[in-house]
Scaffold this motif. Structure first.
Motif, short mmCIF file in Angstrom:
data_model
loop_
_atom_site.label_atom_id
_atom_site.label_comp_id
_atom_site.label_asym_id
_atom_site.label_seq_id
_atom_site.Cartn_x
_atom_site.Cartn_y
_atom_site.Cartn_z
N LEU A 10 4.70 -2.57 1.72
CA LEU A 10 3.85 -1.72 1.40
C LEU A 10 2.79 -1.35 0.70
CD1 LEU A 10 6.81 1.99 2.50
CD2 LEU A 10 4.24 0.55 4.30
N LYS A 11 2.94 -1.29 -1.00
CA LYS A 11 1.73 -1.28 -1.21
C LYS A 11 0.63 -2.66 -1.51
CE LYS A 11 1.65 -0.97 -6.73
NZ LYS A 11 2.34 -0.84 -7.50
N LYS A 12 1.69 -3.65 -1.07
CA LYS A 12 0.41 -4.96 -0.85
C LYS A 12 -0.45 -4.78 0.12
CE LYS A 12 0.57 -10.10 0.14
NZ LYS A 12 1.46 -10.44 0.65
N ARG A 13 0.08 -4.22 1.61
CA ARG A 13 -0.61 -3.90 2.58
C ARG A 13 -1.47 -2.76 2.55
NH1 ARG A 13 -2.88 -6.72 6.24
NH2 ARG A 13 -3.14 -5.47 8.44
N ARG A 14 -1.31 -1.46 1.41
CA ARG A 14 -1.93 -0.46 1.09
C ARG A 14 -3.34 -1.26 0.77
NH1 ARG A 14 -0.50 1.96 -3.46
NH2 ARG A 14 -1.85 0.50 -4.43
N ASP A 15 -3.52 -2.05 -0.29
CA ASP A 15 -4.33 -2.80 -0.60
C ASP A 15 -5.01 -3.76 0.09
OD1 ASP A 15 -3.70 -1.44 -3.13
OD2 ASP A 15 -2.25 -2.88 -4.37
N GLU A 16 -4.81 -4.78 1.10
CA GLU A 16 -4.78 -5.86 1.55
C GLU A 16 -6.17 -4.82 2.87
OE1 GLU A 16 -2.35 -9.06 1.95
OE2 GLU A 16 -1.30 -7.50 3.39
N LEU A 17 -5.10 -3.56 3.22
CA LEU A 17 -6.48 -2.65 4.35
C LEU A 17 -7.36 -2.05 3.92
CD1 LEU A 17 -2.85 -1.11 6.31
CD2 LEU A 17 -4.47 -3.25 7.07
N CYS A 45 0.51 3.56 4.21
CA CYS A 45 1.16 2.71 3.48
C CYS A 45 0.94 2.93 2.16
CB CYS A 45 1.05 1.46 3.75
SG CYS A 45 1.41 0.12 5.31
N GLY A 46 -0.06 3.76 1.76
CA GLY A 46 0.72 3.89 0.52
C GLY A 46 1.75 5.71 0.04
N LEU A 47 1.43 6.20 0.96
CA LEU A 47 2.02 7.46 0.93
C LEU A 47 3.71 6.76 1.58
CD1 LEU A 47 -0.55 10.02 2.88
CD2 LEU A 47 0.49 10.50 0.16
N LYS A 48 3.69 5.65 2.03
CA LYS A 48 5.46 5.93 2.67
C LYS A 48 5.72 4.82 1.16
CE LYS A 48 5.65 6.18 7.52
NZ LYS A 48 5.16 5.19 8.98
N GLU A 49 4.91 4.69 0.71
CA GLU A 49 5.37 3.90 -0.72
C GLU A 49 5.72 4.14 -2.08
OE1 GLU A 49 5.18 2.12 -4.75
OE2 GLU A 49 4.03 3.31 -3.48
N ARG A 50 4.79 5.95 -1.70
CA ARG A 50 5.41 6.45 -3.01
C ARG A 50 6.28 7.05 -2.64
NH1 ARG A 50 4.79 4.18 -6.55
NH2 ARG A 50 5.05 5.66 -7.84
N ILE A 51 6.73 7.50 -1.24
CA ILE A 51 8.12 8.35 -0.86
C ILE A 51 9.65 7.30 -1.67
CG2 ILE A 51 9.64 9.15 1.65
CD1 ILE A 51 6.51 9.91 2.52
N LEU A 52 8.70 6.21 -0.66
CA LEU A 52 10.40 4.87 -0.91
C LEU A 52 10.53 5.20 -2.99
CD1 LEU A 52 9.34 1.82 1.17
CD2 LEU A 52 11.12 3.90 1.68
N PHE A 53 9.74 5.06 -3.40
CA PHE A 53 9.67 5.11 -4.98
C PHE A 53 9.92 5.58 -5.60
CE2 PHE A 53 8.26 5.56 -9.09
CZ PHE A 53 8.35 4.81 -9.87
N ARG A 54 9.83 6.91 -5.33
CA ARG A 54 9.83 8.80 -5.81
C ARG A 54 11.43 8.72 -5.35
NH1 ARG A 54 5.44 13.15 -6.16
NH2 ARG A 54 3.87 12.47 -7.30
N ARG A 55 11.86 8.06 -3.89
CA ARG A 55 13.78 8.67 -3.87
C ARG A 55 14.30 7.21 -3.77
NH1 ARG A 55 12.55 10.80 3.19
NH2 ARG A 55 11.29 12.83 2.41
N GLY A 56 13.77 6.61 -4.27
CA GLY A 56 14.64 5.07 -4.74
C GLY A 56 15.16 4.46 -3.48
N LEU A 57 14.73 4.68 -2.97
CA LEU A 57 14.87 3.86 -1.52
C LEU A 57 14.77 2.69 -1.15
CD1 LEU A 57 13.73 6.61 1.33
CD2 LEU A 57 16.14 5.46 0.33
N ARG A 58 14.82 1.33 -0.53
CA ARG A 58 14.91 0.10 -0.28
C ARG A 58 13.84 -0.16 0.61
NH1 ARG A 58 18.96 -5.37 0.29
NH2 ARG A 58 17.01 -6.51 0.97
N ASP A 59 14.36 0.37 1.53
CA ASP A 59 12.54 0.46 2.39
C ASP A 59 12.78 1.26 3.14
OD1 ASP A 59 15.04 0.63 4.39
OD2 ASP A 59 15.14 -1.80 4.59
N THR A 60 12.14 1.39 4.67
CA THR A 60 11.90 2.16 5.10
C THR A 60 12.84 2.77 6.59
OG1 THR A 60 10.39 1.22 7.25
CG2 THR A 60 9.24 1.88 5.09
#
Length: 139
Positions: A10-17, A45-60
């Motif tokens: 997600l982070k990579k795609r955020r940057d690409e987009l 993508c950026g917001l979803k990546e931050r949610i995953l990071f903060r919740r300690g989730l592996r994926d969406t």
């Protein structure tokens, strides 16, 4: 079936987009819709990546599938300074005599399907999306 994506992707795609949106804007002044759509998805993508990071989730897999940036931002508990960006996104108007507003959750569809947006409103929406992307990059 909903595709499950990890935080790194997600982070990579955020940057690409984001880079693609900048390229479209630099090379095609008449294609505001494509740049807006790319910025919208970069912010998502950026917001979803931050949610995953903060919740300690592996994926969406643990997230509700949504394009509602306001809901994603609410889940993150964005700082008050970011609320003005979200408010600007909520007031995007169609380019028409009535100037109907477009809900934030539907903004990507307006760009996707080529709805003509009010020029000032569209510029504000893109600025707000950039602010969300920048916040995600710095969080």
């Amino acid at each position: 079936m909903v595709l499950q994506v990890g935080a790194k992707a997600l982070k990579k795609r955020r940057d690409e987009l984001k880079v693609s949106a900048e390229s479209v804007e630099a090379h095609s002044k008449d294609d505001a819709a494509t740049a807006g759509l790319l910025l919208f998805y970069a912010a998502e993508c950026g917001l979803k990546e931050r949610i995953l990071f903060r919740r300690g989730l592996r994926d969406t897999a643990g997230l509700e599938p949504t394009h509602d940036l306001r809901r994603l931002a609410k889940d993150l508990g964005l700082p008050p300074a970011m609320h003005s960006a979200l408010n600007r996104l909520g007031s995007c108007r169609l380019h028409s005599p009535a100037g109907a507003s477009i809900a934030l959750a539907d903004l990507h569809q307006a760009w996707h399907y080529g709805a003509k947006l009010d020029g000032d409103s569209e510029r504000e929406a893109k600025a707000a999306l950039r602010a969300l992307i920048t916040w995600c990059e710095r969080d």
